[in-house]
Scaffold this motif. Sequence first.
Motif, PDB file in Angstrom:
ATOM      1  N   VAL A 145      11.477  -6.817  11.741  1.00 22.53           N
ATOM      2  CA  VAL A 145      10.136  -6.720  12.315  1.00 22.53           C
ATOM      3  C   VAL A 145      10.042  -5.319  12.904  1.00 22.53           C
ATOM      4  N   ALA A 146       9.134  -4.522  12.370  1.00 23.87           N
ATOM      5  CA  ALA A 146       9.076  -3.119  12.781  1.00 23.87           C
ATOM      6  C   ALA A 146       7.831  -2.829  13.596  1.00 23.87           C
ATOM      7  N   ILE A 178      10.577  -6.431   5.282  1.00 27.58           N
ATOM      8  CA  ILE A 178      10.133  -5.729   6.494  1.00 27.58           C
ATOM      9  C   ILE A 178       8.683  -6.084   6.758  1.00 27.58           C
ATOM     10  N   ILE A 179       8.387  -6.370   8.017  1.00 26.86           N
ATOM     11  CA  ILE A 179       6.991  -6.567   8.367  1.00 26.86           C
ATOM     12  C   ILE A 179       6.671  -5.709   9.574  1.00 26.86           C
ATOM     13  N   GLY A 180       5.585  -4.955   9.471  1.00 26.00           N
ATOM     14  CA  GLY A 180       5.166  -4.116  10.582  1.00 26.00           C
ATOM     15  C   GLY A 180       4.340  -4.932  11.564  1.00 26.00           C
ATOM     16  N   VAL A 181       4.477  -4.649  12.826  1.00 26.75           N
ATOM     17  CA  VAL A 181       3.603  -5.288  13.812  1.00 26.75           C
ATOM     18  C   VAL A 181       2.937  -4.221  14.657  1.00 26.75           C
ATOM     19  N   VAL A 182       1.683  -4.497  15.014  1.00 25.23           N
ATOM     20  CA  VAL A 182       0.901  -3.559  15.816  1.00 25.23           C
ATOM     21  C   VAL A 182       0.867  -2.201  15.139  1.00 25.23           C
ATOM     22  N   THR A 183       0.647  -2.206  13.843  1.00 27.32           N
ATOM     23  CA  THR A 183       0.630  -0.949  13.116  1.00 27.32           C
ATOM     24  C   THR A 183      -0.795  -0.592  12.727  1.00 27.32           C
ATOM     25  N   SER A 184      -0.956   0.633  12.327  1.00 33.36           N
ATOM     26  CA  SER A 184      -2.243   1.039  11.773  1.00 33.36           C
ATOM     27  C   SER A 184      -2.115   0.990  10.260  1.00 33.36           C
ATOM     28  N   PRO A 185      -3.160   0.558   9.595  1.00 34.76           N
ATOM     29  CA  PRO A 185      -3.125   0.456   8.135  1.00 34.76           C
ATOM     30  C   PRO A 185      -2.720   1.774   7.482  1.00 34.76           C
ATOM     31  N   GLY A 226       1.193  -6.764   2.248  1.00 35.63           N
ATOM     32  CA  GLY A 226       1.609  -5.532   1.572  1.00 35.63           C
ATOM     33  C   GLY A 226       2.627  -5.964   0.546  1.00 35.63           C
ATOM     34  N   GLY A 227       3.618  -5.147   0.300  1.00 29.87           N
ATOM     35  CA  GLY A 227       4.598  -5.534  -0.706  1.00 29.87           C
ATOM     36  C   GLY A 227       6.000  -5.568  -0.153  1.00 29.87           C
ATOM     37  N   SER A 228       6.120  -5.729   1.158  1.00 25.22           N
ATOM     38  CA  SER A 228       7.455  -5.570   1.727  1.00 25.22           C
ATOM     39  C   SER A 228       8.078  -6.873   2.228  1.00 25.22           C
ATOM     40  N   MET A 229       7.457  -8.004   1.888  1.00 25.13           N
ATOM     41  CA  MET A 229       8.044  -9.269   2.340  1.00 25.13           C
ATOM     42  C   MET A 229       8.286 -10.239   1.210  1.00 25.13           C
ATOM     43  N   GLY A 230       9.435 -10.870   1.250  1.00 28.85           N
ATOM     44  CA  GLY A 230       9.760 -11.865   0.248  1.00 28.85           C
ATOM     45  C   GLY A 230      10.750 -12.858   0.820  1.00 28.85           C
ATOM     46  N   PRO A 231      11.136 -13.850   0.031  1.00 25.61           N
ATOM     47  CA  PRO A 231      12.065 -14.868   0.520  1.00 25.61           C
ATOM     48  C   PRO A 231      13.432 -14.263   0.826  1.00 25.61           C
TER      49      PRO A 231
END
Lengths: 349, 349
Positions: free
Chosen positions: A244-245, A271-278, A329-334
């Motif tokens: 969690v980034a 990876i998942i971003g939090v409180v990020t800007s697009p 986005g494309g950064s998360m998977g099982p």
Amino acid sequence: MATMKDVAREAGVSLSTVSYALNGTRPISTATRAKVERAAEKLGFRPNALARGLASAKSGVLALVLPPEGGFTATMAGFVRGARESAADEGFSLVIWPFAPDDHQRVHDLVHQRLADGVIVMEVYLDDQRIDALEESGVPFAMIGRTRELANRAWVDTDFAASVDEAVGLLADLGHTHVAFLSHSERSYQLQYGPSVRAVDGFADSTRRRAIVGQVVFAEDSAGDGRRALGAILDADPATTGIVAMNEFAAIGAVAELGRRHLSVPGDLSIIGVVTSPQVSLLTVPELTRLSIPAEEMGRAAVAELIDAMAAKPRRDRPRLFPCVYEPGGSMGPATTPPLTTTRKGTTC
Amino acid sequence: MATMKDVAREAGVSLSTVSYALNGTRPISTATRAKVERAAEKLGFRPNALARGLASAKSGVLALVLPPEGGFTATMAGFVRGARESAADEGFSLVIWPFAPDDHQRVHDLVHQRLADGVIVMEVYLDDQRIDALEESGVPFAMIGRTRELANRAWVDTDFAASVDEAVGLLADLGHTHVAFLSHSERSYQLQYGPSVRAVDGFADSTRRRAIVGQVVFAEDSAGDGRRALGAILDADPATTGIVAMNEFAAIGAVAELGRRHLSVPGDLSIIGVVTSPQVSLLTVPELTRLSIPAEEMGRAAVAELIDAMAAKPRRDRPRLFPCVYEPGGSMGPATTPPLTTTRKGTTC
DNA sequence: CTGTTAGCGCCTTCAG
DNA sequence: CTGAAGGCGCTAACAG
């Protein structure tokens, strides 16, 4: 420059009538209003804001204090757009004052010079003397962010706890059990920078509650330190499959470093971003899956809070804690079984 | 709020004496000045900027017009810092007006409302109606950037031709003979956005003069399009070993794409950024070697130009075309024989 | 519904 | 070197 006197003469009415007609401060017959408007139009009349402000004891300006030191992030730009929009709706113009966070003296001065009726401040620390100073000197203000003590203060903020928990939950749902949190600098945490503290603490809560193995890694806001941080994460817990980034700049470096190690995103690691800007999320490949900060909405809300505060009337009830918004986005998977440790630690290639 | 009247009473002098003492507008004996200053201090007196402005027909404010649409880049933040500094030196306060480039009407309005004495505008096109409009309506302004027509206009700008040529030269000195230019979008070129036009044209000149095989590739300001652009570059000329990147966001993607193709920077390909901000250069791994824009200096110079323009006095002679500054990173090295084309074109890995 | 008038707080000529 | 007084352009009582 035509003045109201000129307009009055041109329209054949008295000066005050022009004022009332143009401000709608009191009822005016449609006929004379039309005359006045035509005259004003013809002369290209613009009210002198200084004179108006002097007479009415209001400048009609709201100021957003923005530190120009580290550059303005896209998130800040969002605050500005939202704030400008709702300021305009309320008849104010929004200006930006480029002051460092600790320049409250300057803010105080400008307000007391009547250059603004109220200010919005951001980059707030949990214990923030600047806020104390503003409060003490009677400057009407609202915060984007919030101090620990909130008694009677106007604020809006991101719901860090909820957002981080949502991110952890999304990873958990995908089977991730070992998750790291990529935070802003340790220094920002120690100085009790609100977002850092709330997010880190929220992460600790969330992982505990969800029985997930979590670790927090601090990094400077740069790609270089993000690379280092990624190494630290895998060293500390080679079973890590999710990150969690919160630190989006470091996230860029972390993704690059994964590539260098021949680990794929999201194949090997999510990876998942939090409180990020697009905008910043677009700088990684693959594009970062994220919980984006609703910056414009928060900017609008901040102005609403400020205006209520200036009016010294009880605030209308409205949300002031904003959850982030999921954007795929494309950064998360099982989660997958992590590859061999040796592979993952590959040093230079 | 203490006024000058209060200060005068407290100090036992007349109102005008207070004014003169505080502004230094005319000689005042040291003794009374001291009295006045003490009184002002004691009462916490702040001159009311609105009243002062009304009486003197000057607001004491300079405005920098900054589009908040795409986010504020670090470069813009540099302009702001420089401008603020030199505005302060000249006794002005600098504020930022968040308007889109085509909101000259709003700028015009605010200036005519006396909310600022002059404005600095950026993001200028070669043929820019906004500038024509400002000029026509008599708003004192200075540009960061420049229109094609410059008669009597106040401006400062980056020396794109020189900077691009320097970048090409640096690559040439390292033995690179096939060099690509990674530009901003084609649309920005077609709309005659100053930096795009001047840099692209400068590149064409420079490569011709130096007998280097050059190609220009346009890209949107995103990492994703930077990846695509890199592919296009290598497709068009597989012998390419050097890239001059004006589009820093695309550069980030290009570097990532090189990694994905197992091409090393600077081993296989060298990249140099031009007119970049240091902050963004840190987002690649390795850090981008670059020619950075001297943003603060330009901000300072813009204020100087504006102040001369407002005074309607002939401008003092000073530089207004600024070359970029070389800052070493890790992305440049000697040219090597390009690897096999097939390798370079590897599609998905 | 409209007009008259007294300031808002400061600057700046004009006398002294 | 200092003081008195008018005015910058507009708002908002106060009258009618």
